[in-house]
Design a protein around this motif. Structure first.
Motif, PDB file in Angstrom:
ATOM      1  N   PHE A   4      21.861  31.318  25.570  1.00 33.28           N
ATOM      2  CA  PHE A   4      22.178  32.598  24.937  1.00 33.28           C
ATOM      3  C   PHE A   4      22.074  32.360  23.431  1.00 33.28           C
ATOM      4  CE2 PHE A   4      24.396  32.178  28.909  1.00 33.28           C
ATOM      5  CZ  PHE A   4      24.313  33.420  29.518  1.00 33.28           C
ATOM      6  N   GLU A   5      21.187  33.091  22.767  1.00 38.60           N
ATOM      7  CA  GLU A   5      20.898  32.820  21.364  1.00 38.60           C
ATOM      8  C   GLU A   5      20.990  34.097  20.534  1.00 38.60           C
ATOM      9  OE1 GLU A   5      17.634  29.970  19.548  1.00 38.60           O
ATOM     10  OE2 GLU A   5      16.776  31.967  19.855  1.00 38.60           O
ATOM     11  N   THR A  96      32.339  34.233  38.591  1.00 38.47           N
ATOM     12  CA  THR A  96      31.398  33.624  37.644  1.00 38.47           C
ATOM     13  C   THR A  96      30.464  34.652  37.021  1.00 38.47           C
ATOM     14  OG1 THR A  96      31.459  31.631  39.036  1.00 38.47           O
ATOM     15  CG2 THR A  96      29.787  31.715  37.331  1.00 38.47           C
ATOM     16  N   TRP A  97      30.044  35.664  37.799  1.00 38.56           N
ATOM     17  CA  TRP A  97      29.134  36.664  37.248  1.00 38.56           C
ATOM     18  C   TRP A  97      29.767  37.414  36.083  1.00 38.56           C
ATOM     19  CZ3 TRP A  97      29.804  41.907  36.785  1.00 38.56           C
ATOM     20  CH2 TRP A  97      30.803  42.510  37.554  1.00 38.56           C
ATOM     21  N   MET A  98      31.099  37.490  36.072  1.00 41.88           N
ATOM     22  CA  MET A  98      31.785  38.168  34.977  1.00 41.88           C
ATOM     23  C   MET A  98      31.695  37.360  33.679  1.00 41.88           C
ATOM     24  SD  MET A  98      35.143  39.536  37.005  1.00 41.88           S
ATOM     25  CE  MET A  98      35.010  40.796  38.291  1.00 41.88           C
ATOM     26  N   ALA A  99      31.710  36.036  33.806  1.00 39.50           N
ATOM     27  CA  ALA A  99      31.511  35.188  32.623  1.00 39.50           C
ATOM     28  C   ALA A  99      30.091  35.363  32.087  1.00 39.50           C
ATOM     29  CB  ALA A  99      31.778  33.730  32.973  1.00 39.50           C
ATOM     30  N   PHE A 100      29.122  35.378  33.002  1.00 37.23           N
ATOM     31  CA  PHE A 100      27.734  35.638  32.608  1.00 37.23           C
ATOM     32  C   PHE A 100      27.635  36.991  31.906  1.00 37.23           C
ATOM     33  CE2 PHE A 100      23.620  37.575  33.540  1.00 37.23           C
ATOM     34  CZ  PHE A 100      22.737  36.602  33.103  1.00 37.23           C
ATOM     35  N   ARG A 101      28.314  37.985  32.469  1.00 33.24           N
ATOM     36  CA  ARG A 101      28.303  39.334  31.881  1.00 33.24           C
ATOM     37  C   ARG A 101      28.808  39.321  30.444  1.00 33.24           C
ATOM     38  NH1 ARG A 101      32.912  42.612  34.384  1.00 33.24           N
ATOM     39  NH2 ARG A 101      34.000  41.143  33.024  1.00 33.24           N
ATOM     40  N   GLU A 102      29.887  38.584  30.180  1.00 32.18           N
ATOM     41  CA  GLU A 102      30.458  38.562  28.830  1.00 32.18           C
ATOM     42  C   GLU A 102      29.490  37.937  27.831  1.00 32.18           C
ATOM     43  OE1 GLU A 102      33.378  40.083  28.018  1.00 32.18           O
ATOM     44  OE2 GLU A 102      33.231  40.750  30.081  1.00 32.18           O
ATOM     45  N   LEU A 103      28.885  36.821  28.191  1.00 31.02           N
ATOM     46  CA  LEU A 103      27.951  36.172  27.271  1.00 31.02           C
ATOM     47  C   LEU A 103      26.699  37.012  27.060  1.00 31.02           C
ATOM     48  CD1 LEU A 103      28.151  32.429  28.400  1.00 31.02           C
ATOM     49  CD2 LEU A 103      29.334  33.542  26.497  1.00 31.02           C
ATOM     50  N   TYR A 104      26.202  37.608  28.141  1.00 36.10           N
ATOM     51  CA  TYR A 104      25.001  38.444  28.036  1.00 36.10           C
ATOM     52  C   TYR A 104      25.297  39.698  27.212  1.00 36.10           C
ATOM     53  CZ  TYR A 104      20.453  40.231  29.690  1.00 36.10           C
ATOM     54  OH  TYR A 104      19.162  40.682  29.768  1.00 36.10           O
ATOM     55  N   GLY A 112      20.189  39.607  20.479  1.00 35.84           N
ATOM     56  CA  GLY A 112      19.742  38.235  20.661  1.00 35.84           C
ATOM     57  C   GLY A 112      18.836  38.076  21.863  1.00 35.84           C
ATOM     58  N   ALA A 113      18.744  36.842  22.355  1.00 30.79           N
ATOM     59  CA  ALA A 113      17.839  36.534  23.463  1.00 30.79           C
ATOM     60  C   ALA A 113      18.552  35.634  24.466  1.00 30.79           C
ATOM     61  CB  ALA A 113      16.583  35.845  22.951  1.00 30.79           C
TER      62      ALA A 113
END
Length: 241
Positions: A4-5, A96-104, A112-113
């Motif tokens: 995540f950038e 775990t998908w919720m953590a992905f959601r927060e970063l995305y 970002g990308a």
């Protein structure tokens, strides 16, 4: 590994301090609780992932240290071996998908990308950028099926819209429907649904960023039907078994 950038340098107080949410365009931003990054780090560590942050030319590795507080032992999250103000119990019911959601979501807010690290060049951090690298058992699969959690507006077909509700053709075929909030999955319908829905308002989010009440969803859909002039859509809705 998924990267995540974002352009710009991260103020590390955004990691150490709860309630800090500062966005360039706050009205259109997804995140506003000021807790998402902390939750994501804790959940990913708890589920066996590694998390590394690079910003301002420095690299920070997140880990844990066990410490007894009163009668219990807690795994306190660390950043380069320095204790932070939260433990692995943060968001203990989150998936775990919720953590992905927060970063995305943070990445989308910062324009970002996000991409998988498939070549050595992908691991080189550009000057003036902040990067979070996540490696672990679930993160790659979540990236591959991200359209289940984030609405891909280039692929969906809008069936109808009224006020803050947009009716969408389903991207996937389960009987239940996906309800998005501002383009992010907020709920799954309790019963079978003909369509997916994207809400821009009219619902309240719970602590884990999901839509708190199915009643709010049901209440806001009928006005879309009564306002429509599409006979096919109306017939499908009122005759659905």
């Amino acid at each position: 590994m998924i990267i995540f950038e974002n352009k710009g340098e991260l103020d590390l107080r955004a990691i150490r301090t709860f309630g800090v949410s500062s966005k360039e365009n706050p009205k259109s931003a997804i995140g506003y609780f000021g807790t998402g990054l902390k939750y994501a780090i804790a959940i990913l560590l708890r589920t066996g992932h590694t998390v590394t942050l690079t910003t301002n030319g420095e690299t920070y590795v997140f880990g844990t240290v066990d410490s007894q507080i009163r009668f219990d032992t807690f795994s306190i999250v660390t950043m380069n071996d320095t204790e932070l103000g939260f433990t692995l119990d943060l968001g203990k019911d989150w998936e775990t998908w919720m953590a992905f959601r927060e970063l995305y979501s943070n990445t989308l807010d910062e324009d970002g990308a996000i991409f998988p690290a498939r070549a050595r060049d992908d691991l080189e951090v550009r000057p003036g950028y902040t990067r979070i690298e996540v490696n672990g058992p679930e993160i790659d699969a979540l990236f591959e099926k991200r359209d289940r959690y984030f609405l891909d507006k280039t692929r969906v077909h809008v069936v109808a819209a009224h006020n803050h509700v947009t009716v969408l053709e389903k991207q996937h075929k389960p009987a239940v429907g996906t309800v998005f909030y501002k383009g992010i999955r907020g709920a799954i319908t309790n019963s079978p649904a003909l369509y997916d829905y994207n809400f821009a308002g009219g619902v309240t989010l719970s602590e884990d960023r999901t839509i708190k009440s199915q009643w709010d969803i049901s209440w806001n859909i009928p006005p879309v039907v009564t306002a429509s002039k599409d006979e096919k859509f109306i017939a499908a809705m009122v005759t659905a078994p």
